[in-house]
Design an enzyme around this catalytic site. Sequence first.
Site, PDB file in Angstrom:
ATOM      1  N   HIS A 108       0.825  -1.219   0.000  1.00  0.00           N
ATOM      2  CA  HIS A 108       0.000   0.000   0.000  1.00  0.00           C
ATOM      3  C   HIS A 108       0.854   1.262   0.000  1.00  0.00           C
ATOM      4  O   HIS A 108       0.541   2.243  -0.660  1.00  0.00           O
ATOM      5  CB  HIS A 108      -0.914   0.020   1.222  1.00  0.00           C
ATOM      6  CG  HIS A 108      -1.825  -1.147   1.250  1.00  0.00           C
ATOM      7  ND1 HIS A 108      -2.703  -1.400   0.220  1.00  0.00           N
ATOM      8  CD2 HIS A 108      -1.989  -2.134   2.140  1.00  0.00           C
ATOM      9  CE1 HIS A 108      -3.367  -2.498   0.484  1.00  0.00           C
ATOM     10  NE2 HIS A 108      -2.953  -2.971   1.643  1.00  0.00           N
ATOM     11  N   ARG A 150     -11.672   3.371 -18.530  1.00  0.00           N
ATOM     12  CA  ARG A 150     -12.078   1.991 -18.217  1.00  0.00           C
ATOM     13  C   ARG A 150     -13.478   2.064 -17.588  1.00  0.00           C
ATOM     14  O   ARG A 150     -13.603   2.379 -16.416  1.00  0.00           O
ATOM     15  CB  ARG A 150     -11.096   1.349 -17.237  1.00  0.00           C
ATOM     16  CG  ARG A 150      -9.702   1.109 -17.822  1.00  0.00           C
ATOM     17  CD  ARG A 150      -8.799   0.437 -16.787  1.00  0.00           C
ATOM     18  NE  ARG A 150      -7.619  -0.153 -17.382  1.00  0.00           N
ATOM     19  CZ  ARG A 150      -6.391   0.395 -17.370  1.00  0.00           C
ATOM     20  NH1 ARG A 150      -6.198   1.554 -16.794  1.00  0.00           N
ATOM     21  NH2 ARG A 150      -5.365  -0.234 -17.917  1.00  0.00           N
ATOM     22  N   ARG A 191     -13.866   3.088 -23.347  1.00  0.00           N
ATOM     23  CA  ARG A 191     -13.793   1.678 -23.705  1.00  0.00           C
ATOM     24  C   ARG A 191     -15.024   0.995 -23.139  1.00  0.00           C
ATOM     25  O   ARG A 191     -15.350   1.170 -21.965  1.00  0.00           O
ATOM     26  CB  ARG A 191     -12.537   1.039 -23.112  1.00  0.00           C
ATOM     27  CG  ARG A 191     -12.465  -0.443 -23.445  1.00  0.00           C
ATOM     28  CD  ARG A 191     -11.217  -1.073 -22.937  1.00  0.00           C
ATOM     29  NE  ARG A 191     -11.237  -1.227 -21.494  1.00  0.00           N
ATOM     30  CZ  ARG A 191     -10.193  -1.643 -20.784  1.00  0.00           C
ATOM     31  NH1 ARG A 191      -9.052  -1.908 -21.396  1.00  0.00           N
ATOM     32  NH2 ARG A 191     -10.282  -1.786 -19.487  1.00  0.00           N
ATOM     33  N   GLU A 203      -4.964  -5.800 -28.403  1.00  0.00           N
ATOM     34  CA  GLU A 203      -4.393  -6.440 -27.214  1.00  0.00           C
ATOM     35  C   GLU A 203      -4.374  -7.956 -27.336  1.00  0.00           C
ATOM     36  O   GLU A 203      -3.997  -8.652 -26.410  1.00  0.00           O
ATOM     37  CB  GLU A 203      -5.107  -5.976 -25.935  1.00  0.00           C
ATOM     38  CG  GLU A 203      -6.609  -6.012 -25.965  1.00  0.00           C
ATOM     39  CD  GLU A 203      -7.246  -5.433 -24.692  1.00  0.00           C
ATOM     40  OE1 GLU A 203      -6.536  -5.138 -23.727  1.00  0.00           O
ATOM     41  OE2 GLU A 203      -8.480  -5.314 -24.675  1.00  0.00           O
ATOM     42  N   ASN A 218      -0.628  -4.230 -21.868  1.00  0.00           N
ATOM     43  CA  ASN A 218      -0.695  -5.149 -20.717  1.00  0.00           C
ATOM     44  C   ASN A 218      -1.170  -6.521 -21.192  1.00  0.00           C
ATOM     45  O   ASN A 218      -0.552  -7.548 -20.917  1.00  0.00           O
ATOM     46  CB  ASN A 218      -1.656  -4.629 -19.647  1.00  0.00           C
ATOM     47  CG  ASN A 218      -1.366  -3.201 -19.251  1.00  0.00           C
ATOM     48  OD1 ASN A 218      -0.247  -2.743 -19.416  1.00  0.00           O
ATOM     49  ND2 ASN A 218      -2.362  -2.496 -18.746  1.00  0.00           N
ATOM     50  N   ASP A 219      -2.290  -6.510 -21.921  1.00  0.00           N
ATOM     51  CA  ASP A 219      -2.797  -7.791 -22.403  1.00  0.00           C
ATOM     52  C   ASP A 219      -2.012  -8.288 -23.613  1.00  0.00           C
ATOM     53  O   ASP A 219      -1.790  -9.494 -23.753  1.00  0.00           O
ATOM     54  CB  ASP A 219      -4.288  -7.678 -22.751  1.00  0.00           C
ATOM     55  CG  ASP A 219      -5.157  -7.845 -21.511  1.00  0.00           C
ATOM     56  OD1 ASP A 219      -4.853  -8.748 -20.703  1.00  0.00           O
ATOM     57  OD2 ASP A 219      -6.115  -7.076 -21.339  1.00  0.00           O
ATOM     58  N   ARG A 273      -0.562 -11.947 -16.688  1.00  0.00           N
ATOM     59  CA  ARG A 273      -0.110 -10.602 -16.298  1.00  0.00           C
ATOM     60  C   ARG A 273      -0.096 -10.401 -14.792  1.00  0.00           C
ATOM     61  O   ARG A 273       0.474  -9.432 -14.296  1.00  0.00           O
ATOM     62  CB  ARG A 273      -0.958  -9.524 -16.991  1.00  0.00           C
ATOM     63  CG  ARG A 273      -2.422  -9.577 -16.635  1.00  0.00           C
ATOM     64  CD  ARG A 273      -3.252  -8.680 -17.538  1.00  0.00           C
ATOM     65  NE  ARG A 273      -3.447  -7.364 -16.979  1.00  0.00           N
ATOM     66  CZ  ARG A 273      -4.135  -6.398 -17.562  1.00  0.00           C
ATOM     67  NH1 ARG A 273      -4.681  -6.603 -18.749  1.00  0.00           N
ATOM     68  NH2 ARG A 273      -4.291  -5.233 -16.999  1.00  0.00           N
ATOM     69  N   CYS A 308      -2.161   2.506 -24.822  1.00  0.00           N
ATOM     70  CA  CYS A 308      -2.769   2.860 -23.534  1.00  0.00           C
ATOM     71  C   CYS A 308      -2.391   1.871 -22.432  1.00  0.00           C
ATOM     72  O   CYS A 308      -2.880   1.975 -21.316  1.00  0.00           O
ATOM     73  CB  CYS A 308      -4.280   2.974 -23.655  1.00  0.00           C
ATOM     74  SG  CYS A 308      -5.083   1.449 -24.147  1.00  0.00           S
TER      75      CYS A 308
HETATM   76  C1  PEP Z   1      -4.164  -3.314 -21.594  1.00  0.00           C
HETATM   77  O1  PEP Z   1      -4.470  -4.513 -21.631  1.00  0.00           O
HETATM   78  O2  PEP Z   1      -3.019  -2.906 -21.858  1.00  0.00           O
HETATM   79  C2  PEP Z   1      -5.153  -2.302 -21.185  1.00  0.00           C
HETATM   80  C3  PEP Z   1      -4.874  -1.017 -21.267  1.00  0.00           C
HETATM   81  O3  PEP Z   1      -6.331  -2.748 -20.693  1.00  0.00           O
HETATM   82  P1  PEP Z   1      -6.502  -3.313 -19.200  1.00  0.00           P
HETATM   83  O4  PEP Z   1      -5.231  -3.066 -18.454  1.00  0.00           O
HETATM   84  O5  PEP Z   1      -7.672  -2.581 -18.641  1.00  0.00           O
HETATM   85  O6  PEP Z   1      -6.782  -4.761 -19.467  1.00  0.00           O
HETATM   86 MG    MG Z   2      -6.573  -5.106 -21.571  1.00  0.00          MG
END
Ligand code: PEP
Ligand code: MG
Length: 670
Positions: free
Chosen positions: A300, A407, A443, A536, A559-560, A570, A607
């Site tokens: 935290h 989001r 999104r 993604e 990220n995905d 992830r 993003c």
């Molecule tokens: C991603 O996957 O990079 C993304 C921006 O979406 P989220 O992190 O909400 O899955």
């Molecule tokens: Mg994603």
Amino acid sequence: MIRNHTGLHARPAKELVNVAKKFRSKITVQHGAKTVNAKSMMSLLTLGVRHNGAISVVIDGDDEVEAASVIEQAILSGLGEDVDTPVNGEAKTAAQPTKAKVAEEKVTESVEELTGLHGIPVCSGVVMGRIWRYERQTETITAAFQSVAADQAQLAAAIAQAQDDLQQLSIQAAAKLGANAEIFHAHSEILGDPDIKEAADQLIDQQTAAAHAWQQVMDGRAESMSQLDNALMAERAADVRDVRDRVLAILAGKTSDPWADMPAEPIILLADELLPSDTVTLDTSRVLAICTVSGSKTSHSAILARSLGIPAVMGIGEAAATMTTGTFSIVNGATGQITLDPTEDEKKAAQIEADTLRKRAEAAQAAAHDQARTSDGTRIEVVANIGSVADAEKAYANGAEGVGLCRTEFLFLDRETPPTIDEQTAIYRGILTAMNGNPVIFRTLDVGGDKPLSYLPLPPEENPFLGIRGIRLALEKPDLLRDQIHALLNAADAGPIRIMFPMVSDLSEWRMARAMVQKVQDELGVTNVECGIMIEVPSAALMADIFAAEVDFFSVGTNDLTQYTLAMDRLHPVLAKQSDGLHPAVLRLIAKTAQAAKAHGKWVGVCGELAADPQATTILIGLGVTELSVSGVAIAAVKANIRATAMTDAEKIAQTALGCATAKEVRASV
Ligand code: PEP
Ligand code: MG
């Protein structure tokens, strides 16, 4: 056998509790010598069941037969997570790293070759000042036992009061920490745990005073959690202690301010670990740096430090005993080094470094509201990732030129029923208004799989990250998506909206979703709405030339995209180090996407977290990305990075990166 790779940790334990609570039978879970109530999440966590740990479930009651089959199925299918498939009927025996090992790896990785007092670098910056050591006050319990009825009622009232306080804190935290306020929901869950209350009531039955009973039970829980050989679960012991102290303070009739003794002049704050409620009430304007004895990059305190940009070093360990209150010190949040009683030369060197960093940050901040262009004139838009109206306000104040990713799922989670069209419209309008005429990419709902909705029961999946999530779920439940599109288009009178679909892997999904938007546009008479997709999933990147002919824009969710390209979960605690968005495989997919977009006159943004990584900026813009969407606090620094880069250099650096063999090579080449 629990096949979840991080064992029976919070998420699957909660799922098991949800399944168990559907039945009237008494259900217990045995692991080793311990037996606990399957309807209590806290109790399940204290079992510390690891990957491939064996459990027995004992079910006794009038619905036991049905319960047995449903629970068995739920466990076998991974309790809402993806699980290993047994090989030839045998469990794989890959060992889970122990807590000590995980901690050791983290430390040795980050503080290699450092000497002296140091910890894990969590937030960069160099500061000098006096240490102030924060000692948590635990209530001295003086209350004597009155009667079973009176003490039990007193405890119940204190728990109810604590629930109310948490509600308030959660509102404050949302304003201060944005999306990180969920922790208070977890606390609420601990407070409402029937097993804890029952255990305390049993002690009261034996003439223990309410406060003693509560403390004894909560200490027991925290202790067993901190001893678990699982770093993630052990960290949650801090949450149990926080909840313990909240109720104890109420029982003692105090509304304690933990910071009452903190000096008025700015200090280097040293704590064992800051609890979530400490961080919300802390006056951060008086804190030069945060240092903690325990804690890690995901604790935290780390989240707080990063969201406020306070230099921080965590996990210092026993050596922190030498950091006494009043000692003048230098803290370097980039290297994790702490220098006690520095020499004059050390002070001078630190001052020079601090001045350079501060000037750089001030210059970046001063230009945060200007557009960002590379040194040779290419304009790159820097926009924000947000999840609420408050985030939008902060991002705008920090210089965001719009929103690259809103989001929207935060509206749909943690509720019993879906939000109405009117509720959604009001929030979307609030976000557009906060952005003052700048475009916002909303999104559509990205849930399912690992983020289930209670009002949308879906069968458990073996691999939720590869299951019905994102656009797949939205198309399975078209009413939900149609209502959301309706609300978004209603809000279009408050500012320029763009709509983006998540997790698209096939052209048919995009076409169905786009057609749905068109239908609602026609119904409502709304024209000119730009629609795009997240890139993604590797299939979407590989087919970007086909998509590019139809979409208005792409936004790469690194990220995905990294998760699916490298086949690395992830959220995996052990794979986190290798799961790098600068892997050349991921970069090649981004390059392909950017080429396809360019050929069709469309634009590409990024993003995912990678967009804010200083080592990634040059490569991403060199590959042809023209929009970077990052958290509000990162905007000024990203713009400064862009201004310090020439596009001709960026293109060369990007080409070199595409030819590298590993992510490590890419980082070295930057
Ligand atoms: C991603 O996957 O990079 C993304 C921006 O979406 P989220 O992190 O909400 O899955
Ligand atoms: Mg994603």
